[in-house]
Write a protein that holds these residues in place. Structure first.
Motif, PDB file in Angstrom:
ATOM      1  N   GLY A  52       0.799  -1.217   0.000  1.00 18.30           N
ATOM      2  CA  GLY A  52       0.000   0.000   0.000  1.00 18.30           C
ATOM      3  C   GLY A  52       0.834   1.271   0.000  1.00 18.30           C
ATOM      4  N   SER A  53       0.139   2.409  -0.022  1.00 17.93           N
ATOM      5  CA  SER A  53       0.770   3.727   0.009  1.00 17.93           C
ATOM      6  C   SER A  53       0.909   4.173   1.455  1.00 17.93           C
ATOM      7  N   ARG A  54       2.002   4.865   1.757  1.00 11.73           N
ATOM      8  CA  ARG A  54       2.225   5.272   3.143  1.00 11.73           C
ATOM      9  C   ARG A  54       3.367   6.275   3.229  1.00 11.73           C
ATOM     10  N   VAL A  55       3.449   6.931   4.386  1.00  7.46           N
ATOM     11  CA  VAL A  55       4.573   7.816   4.688  1.00  7.46           C
ATOM     12  C   VAL A  55       5.763   6.959   5.105  1.00  7.46           C
ATOM     13  N   LEU A  56       6.955   7.315   4.623  1.00  3.07           N
ATOM     14  CA  LEU A  56       8.167   6.563   4.929  1.00  3.07           C
ATOM     15  C   LEU A  56       9.011   7.308   5.956  1.00  3.07           C
ATOM     16  N   GLU A  57       9.721   6.561   6.759  1.00  4.67           N
ATOM     17  CA  GLU A  57      10.641   7.134   7.724  1.00  4.67           C
ATOM     18  C   GLU A  57      12.073   6.796   7.334  1.00  4.67           C
ATOM     19  N   GLY A  58      12.983   7.741   7.578  1.00  7.43           N
ATOM     20  CA  GLY A  58      14.391   7.497   7.310  1.00  7.43           C
ATOM     21  C   GLY A  58      14.794   7.662   5.875  1.00  7.43           C
ATOM     22  N   LEU A  59      13.960   8.294   5.046  1.00  8.83           N
ATOM     23  CA  LEU A  59      14.285   8.535   3.640  1.00  8.83           C
ATOM     24  C   LEU A  59      14.467  10.036   3.449  1.00  8.83           C
ATOM     25  N   GLY A  60      15.712  10.496   3.400  1.00 15.40           N
ATOM     26  CA  GLY A  60      15.962  11.922   3.312  1.00 15.40           C
ATOM     27  C   GLY A  60      15.426  12.627   4.547  1.00 15.40           C
ATOM     28  N   ASN A  61      14.981  13.862   4.381  1.00 19.32           N
ATOM     29  CA  ASN A  61      14.355  14.590   5.480  1.00 19.32           C
ATOM     30  C   ASN A  61      12.932  14.106   5.723  1.00 19.32           C
ATOM     31  N   GLU A  62      12.232  13.731   4.655  1.00 14.39           N
ATOM     32  CA  GLU A  62      10.864  13.213   4.744  1.00 14.39           C
ATOM     33  C   GLU A  62      10.494  12.645   3.386  1.00 14.39           C
ATOM     34  N   GLY A  63       9.642  11.630   3.391  1.00 12.43           N
ATOM     35  CA  GLY A  63       9.275  11.009   2.131  1.00 12.43           C
ATOM     36  C   GLY A  63       8.045  10.133   2.261  1.00 12.43           C
ATOM     37  N   TYR A  64       7.479   9.749   1.127  1.00 13.27           N
ATOM     38  CA  TYR A  64       6.323   8.853   1.106  1.00 13.27           C
ATOM     39  C   TYR A  64       6.381   8.008  -0.155  1.00 13.27           C
ATOM     40  N   ILE A  65       5.542   6.976  -0.207  1.00  9.96           N
ATOM     41  CA  ILE A  65       5.486   6.082  -1.353  1.00  9.96           C
ATOM     42  C   ILE A  65       4.034   5.826  -1.720  1.00  9.96           C
ATOM     43  N   GLU A  66       3.749   5.818  -3.010  1.00 10.75           N
ATOM     44  CA  GLU A  66       2.414   5.493  -3.542  1.00 10.75           C
ATOM     45  C   GLU A  66       2.501   4.186  -4.322  1.00 10.75           C
ATOM     46  N   ASP A  67       1.487   3.350  -4.152  1.00  9.88           N
ATOM     47  CA  ASP A  67       1.436   2.064  -4.841  1.00  9.88           C
ATOM     48  C   ASP A  67       0.050   1.922  -5.451  1.00  9.88           C
ATOM     49  N   LYS A  68      -0.019   1.930  -6.784  1.00  5.63           N
ATOM     50  CA  LYS A  68      -1.306   1.869  -7.475  1.00  5.63           C
ATOM     51  C   LYS A  68      -1.326   0.688  -8.430  1.00  5.63           C
ATOM     52  N   LEU A  69      -2.360  -0.138  -8.295  1.00  5.47           N
ATOM     53  CA  LEU A  69      -2.571  -1.289  -9.167  1.00  5.47           C
ATOM     54  C   LEU A  69      -3.805  -1.030 -10.006  1.00  5.47           C
ATOM     55  N   SER A  70      -3.669  -1.162 -11.323  1.00  5.46           N
ATOM     56  CA  SER A  70      -4.808  -0.907 -12.200  1.00  5.46           C
ATOM     57  C   SER A  70      -5.881  -1.969 -11.987  1.00  5.46           C
ATOM     58  N   PRO A  71      -7.156  -1.648 -12.266  1.00  2.80           N
ATOM     59  CA  PRO A  71      -8.248  -2.613 -12.047  1.00  2.80           C
ATOM     60  C   PRO A  71      -8.061  -3.870 -12.887  1.00  2.80           C
ATOM     61  N   ALA A  72      -8.525  -4.984 -12.330  1.00  2.00           N
ATOM     62  CA  ALA A  72      -8.449  -6.258 -13.047  1.00  2.00           C
ATOM     63  C   ALA A  72      -9.517  -6.309 -14.126  1.00  2.00           C
ATOM     64  N   GLY A  73      -9.179  -6.922 -15.244  1.00  6.19           N
ATOM     65  CA  GLY A  73     -10.128  -7.077 -16.338  1.00  6.19           C
ATOM     66  C   GLY A  73      -9.996  -8.440 -16.980  1.00  6.19           C
ATOM     67  N   THR A  74     -10.948  -8.806 -17.800  1.00  7.30           N
ATOM     68  CA  THR A  74     -10.919 -10.120 -18.443  1.00  7.30           C
ATOM     69  C   THR A  74      -9.863 -10.186 -19.537  1.00  7.30           C
ATOM     70  N   THR A  75      -9.604  -9.055 -20.187  1.00  7.72           N
ATOM     71  CA  THR A  75      -8.627  -9.040 -21.276  1.00  7.72           C
ATOM     72  C   THR A  75      -7.460  -8.104 -21.001  1.00  7.72           C
ATOM     73  N   ALA A  76      -7.674  -7.050 -20.224  1.00  8.53           N
ATOM     74  CA  ALA A  76      -6.611  -6.082 -19.961  1.00  8.53           C
ATOM     75  C   ALA A  76      -5.746  -6.539 -18.798  1.00  8.53           C
ATOM     76  N   PRO A  77      -4.434  -6.581 -18.958  1.00 11.38           N
ATOM     77  CA  PRO A  77      -3.554  -6.957 -17.846  1.00 11.38           C
ATOM     78  C   PRO A  77      -3.497  -5.850 -16.802  1.00 11.38           C
ATOM     79  N   GLN A  78      -3.148  -6.226 -15.569  1.00 13.28           N
ATOM     80  CA  GLN A  78      -3.023  -5.264 -14.488  1.00 13.28           C
ATOM     81  C   GLN A  78      -1.589  -4.745 -14.421  1.00 13.28           C
ATOM     82  N   SER A  79      -1.450  -3.441 -14.433  1.00 16.21           N
ATOM     83  CA  SER A  79      -0.132  -2.826 -14.292  1.00 16.21           C
ATOM     84  C   SER A  79      -0.010  -2.222 -12.899  1.00 16.21           C
ATOM     85  N   ARG A  80       1.215  -2.172 -12.390  1.00 13.96           N
ATOM     86  CA  ARG A  80       1.471  -1.583 -11.073  1.00 13.96           C
ATOM     87  C   ARG A  80       2.444  -0.409 -11.249  1.00 13.96           C
TER      88      ARG A  80
END
Length: 273
Positions: free
Chosen positions: A195-223
């Protein structure tokens, strides 16, 4: 006349006072002159296309076996973003395609400058830019109390399929464990989603986002995983995307985030050199 001149010079001498080192009091202005804040730590930005070492690029961007040596060199050289001021904003992008997937990587540096250091330093302005990015990502400000809905974004979690869905009610006339006592295989465990969250110990301050595209019958899921961190008056943005060619293949959250965080930490160390 001589007496009058001496008196006039004595009066002028008493119009100016010094209240301490570095502060001058002007009798006409009636206040002290503020010392402007020091400029930010970084005056220049590194070349983004050379920011990541070759070994790390090869691990994050595996090349197709059919590529020639020249094509591989071109792939890992990257493509620089157009920039009208290389001292303020620069970036670089890489693309690697194989029959099974496409991987995209971008690195961006932004050096923030305060045009009025009497009221805010370069670091103060950079922190304001970072906070706006954090707000746009809908993540809690560091130190804010987490609500039940946002608690999962402040620390890594690894939910399973059985934990994510409500338990099925027991069948009539049987015990709750009767449905699995007949030799049925247990519910498979879903891959961990950090998941997405605030990170500790990365520079002065930082965060990370994690997005997974919706699942489909023909379209692959990208992250797509994006991390943003601040080191003094520079904002660093890394974006890494894994796009499978076939549906049903889900890129690993743990692996993708791990590669991005390792690259981010390497950039922090480079800025600290």
């Amino acid at each position: 006349m001589l007496t009058a001149l001496v008196a006039g010079v004595t009066g002028l001498t008493g119009c100016t006072e010094t209240s301490g080192p570095g502060t001058t009091t002007d009798a006409k202005a009636g206040g002290s002159t503020a010392v402007p804040a020091q400029p930010g730590k970084y005056r220049y930005l590194p070349a983004p296309c050379k920011a990541a070492d070759a070994k790390r690029l090869r691990a994050m961007l595996p090349a197709d076996e059919s590529l020639t040596t020249g094509q591989r060199e071109q792939l890992y050289t990257g493509t620089a973003d157009a920039s009208y001021d290389a001292d303020r904003r620069v970036g670089c992008r890489w693309t690697a395609q194989t029959p099974s997937e496409t991987r995209l990587l971008s690195i961006g540096f932004e050096r923030v400058v305060s045009y009025d250091r009497a009221t805010a330093s370069d670091d103060d302005k950079a922190r304001q830019v970072y906070v706006r990015r954090l707000t746009d990502a809908h993540l809690p400000f560091p130190g804010a109390s987490a609500t039940p809905s946002s608690a999962s974004t402040t620390a890594p979690t690894a939910p399973t399929a059985s934990a994510a869905a409500p338990s099925a009610p027991p069948s009539q006339g049987g015990s709750p464990g009767a449905s699995t006592s007949g030799g049925a295989s247990p519910t498979p465990t879903a891959p961990p989603e950090l998941g997405s969250r605030v990170l500790e110990g990365l520079g002065n301050e930082g965060y990370i986002e994690d997005k997974l595209s919706p699942a489909g019958t023909t379209a692959p899921q990208s992250r797509t995983v994006r991390t943003v961190f601040r080191t003094s008056n520079v904002i660093v943005t890394i974006e890494y995307s894994v796009q499978p060619a076939q549906p049903g293949v889900v890129p690993s959250s743990v692996e993708t985030q791990g590669q991005v965080r390792q690259l981010a930490q390497a950039l922090v160390e480079r800025f600290n050199e």
